[in-house]
Design an enzyme around this catalytic site. Structure first.
Site, PDB file in Angstrom:
ATOM      1  N   SER A 172       0.826  -1.200   0.000  1.00 20.64           N
ATOM      2  CA  SER A 172       0.000   0.000   0.000  1.00 20.64           C
ATOM      3  C   SER A 172       0.869   1.263   0.000  1.00 20.64           C
ATOM      4  O   SER A 172       1.613   1.488  -0.947  1.00 20.64           O
ATOM      5  CB  SER A 172      -0.965  -0.060   1.186  1.00 20.64           C
ATOM      6  OG  SER A 172      -2.130   0.669   0.928  1.00 20.64           O
ATOM      7  N   ASP A 268      -0.965  14.826  13.137  1.00 25.09           N
ATOM      8  CA  ASP A 268      -1.007  16.165  12.548  1.00 25.09           C
ATOM      9  C   ASP A 268      -0.370  16.165  11.167  1.00 25.09           C
ATOM     10  O   ASP A 268      -0.919  16.738  10.212  1.00 25.09           O
ATOM     11  CB  ASP A 268      -0.292  17.166  13.461  1.00 25.09           C
ATOM     12  CG  ASP A 268      -1.061  17.436  14.742  1.00 25.09           C
ATOM     13  OD1 ASP A 268      -2.271  17.143  14.783  1.00 25.09           O
ATOM     14  OD2 ASP A 268      -0.450  17.929  15.713  1.00 25.09           O
ATOM     15  N   HIS A 327      -7.138  -6.557   0.922  1.00 19.81           N
ATOM     16  CA  HIS A 327      -6.028  -5.616   0.788  1.00 19.81           C
ATOM     17  C   HIS A 327      -4.794  -6.056   1.563  1.00 19.81           C
ATOM     18  O   HIS A 327      -3.676  -5.817   1.142  1.00 19.81           O
ATOM     19  CB  HIS A 327      -6.507  -4.241   1.264  1.00 19.81           C
ATOM     20  CG  HIS A 327      -5.513  -3.142   1.105  1.00 19.81           C
ATOM     21  ND1 HIS A 327      -4.886  -2.864  -0.098  1.00 19.81           N
ATOM     22  CD2 HIS A 327      -5.013  -2.236   2.003  1.00 19.81           C
ATOM     23  CE1 HIS A 327      -4.062  -1.831   0.065  1.00 19.81           C
ATOM     24  NE2 HIS A 327      -4.127  -1.450   1.317  1.00 19.81           N
TER      25      HIS A 327
END
Length: 346
Positions: A172, A268, A327
């Site tokens: 991924s 963040d 996946h």
């Protein structure tokens, strides 16, 4: 991308060769790990230490690990645009064979591949490296997050460890990092394996921004026992992340720092740059080395419409599908995953 593998990866069975079990013919591979943060300012050879995620050790060791995690999370403007000293684990093997590098997906960490790495080292005799991407696992935090900078991190690390050229296996997000590394520095990559991801934006990761937002809103009062705190975090995530296995996997990133639970992910930075991570940088060059795109038969991450771009960038690409896998092929079908890679390396 790579977020939702089950938290505990089943140990793959040994591969039988005639009447002989290959895994039993080799000694247990020896783990080496990245230096602790205090030693990373001055490079030292990796030492044999326990992985600090799995953490059985003394209270003093646990306290030191917590302090190290906190130190890695302090933003440092000097790290912007520069490679970071990534956390890694290395299994020893035959230096004559190209090493195999495993790169995890978004929200993951190097220990996602612990069982796979150990089985692969035992069955092939190769050196096997697992790496925490920046802002993940036990690697340092930085406000900078992109495929270009993650590729640069590997361009810095792999020659230091004398592992190039190597076989790079990326799942991924890690697969896209591996693709870009191969395109930018083909001399470092002997072979490339991209696991259930393509260089084309797809729809399979459309829920990831909601995951990041939900994790950022988790609020755990100080003083709660750890088991109660994790249960509370699970409850707060459940309205957005309804799949229990997905929540459990995300919650592996909730660790104790200075006596309270905190996310070891740099949420963040992920929130700020997530749009860049859900696409792939535009490239004109091609990687001419052997390439395998290994897809889950039940996954929607790679569509046939992606194939022309795959072939443009990777002209020697093979596309192989693992039946009955989603996946997270390495977690759902670990032996099929290992067999596919071994078959590609022959």
């Amino acid at each position: 991308m790579g977020a939702c593998a089950p938290p505990s990866l089943p140990r793959p069975p040994a591969v039988e060769h005639g009447a002989t079990t290959l895994a039993l013919r080799r000694p247990e591979p020896h783990w080496r790990h990245s230096p602790p943060p205090a030693a990373q300012k001055r490079w030292q050879p990796p030492r044999s230490v326990s992985d600090d995620r799995c953490g059985a050790g003394t209270e003093a060791q646990a306290a030191a690990q917590n302090r190290a995690r906190a130190e890695r999370r302090r933003p440092n403007s000097q790290t912007l645009g520069r490679p970071l000293p990534l956390s890694y684990s290395l299994l020893d093997g035959e230096a004559a064979l190209p090493a195999v590098i495993f790169l995890h997906g978004l929200f993951g960490c190097k220990t996602n591949f612990n069982s796979i790495a150990k089985a692969f080292a035992q069955q092939t005799g190769r050196r096997v490296l697992t790496v925490d991407a920046r802002n993940h696992g036990n690697s340092p935090h930085s406000p900078d997050m992109s495929y270009e900078i993650m590729s640069q991190d590997l361009q810095d690390l792999l020659p230091q460890l004398d592992l190039v050229p190597c076989v790079v296996v990326g799942h991924s997000m890690g697969g896209r990092t591996a693709m870009l590394l191969a395109l930018q520095r083909p001399e470092l990559v002997e072979r490339l394996i991209a696991v259930d991801i393509s260089p084309v934006e797809g729809t399979g990761s459309s829920h990831f921004p909601a995951y990041v937002a939900a994790m950022r809103t988790v609020n755990i009062p100080d003083g709660l026992p750890r088991s109660h705190a994790r249960k509370l975090a699970d409850e707060q995530l459940s309205s957005v992340v309804q799949n229990l296995a997905v929540r459990q996997y995300l919650l592996t990133n909730l660790v104790e720092v200075d006596g309270r639970l905190a996310w070891r992910l740099n949420l963040d930075a992920l929130a700020q740059h997530l749009d860049k991570l859900l696409t792939f940088p535009q490239r004109q060059e091609s990687y001419l080395g052997p390439t395998l795109f290994l897809l889950g038969g039940n996954s929607q991450f790679v569509h046939p419409s992606h194939h022309p771009e795959i072939i443009r960038l990777f002209p020697r690409a093979q596309i192989q599908t693992v039946p009955n896998a989603g996946h997270w092929i390495h977690a759902e079908r670990p032996q099929d995953f290992i067999d596919a890679i071994r078959g590609f390396l022959v």
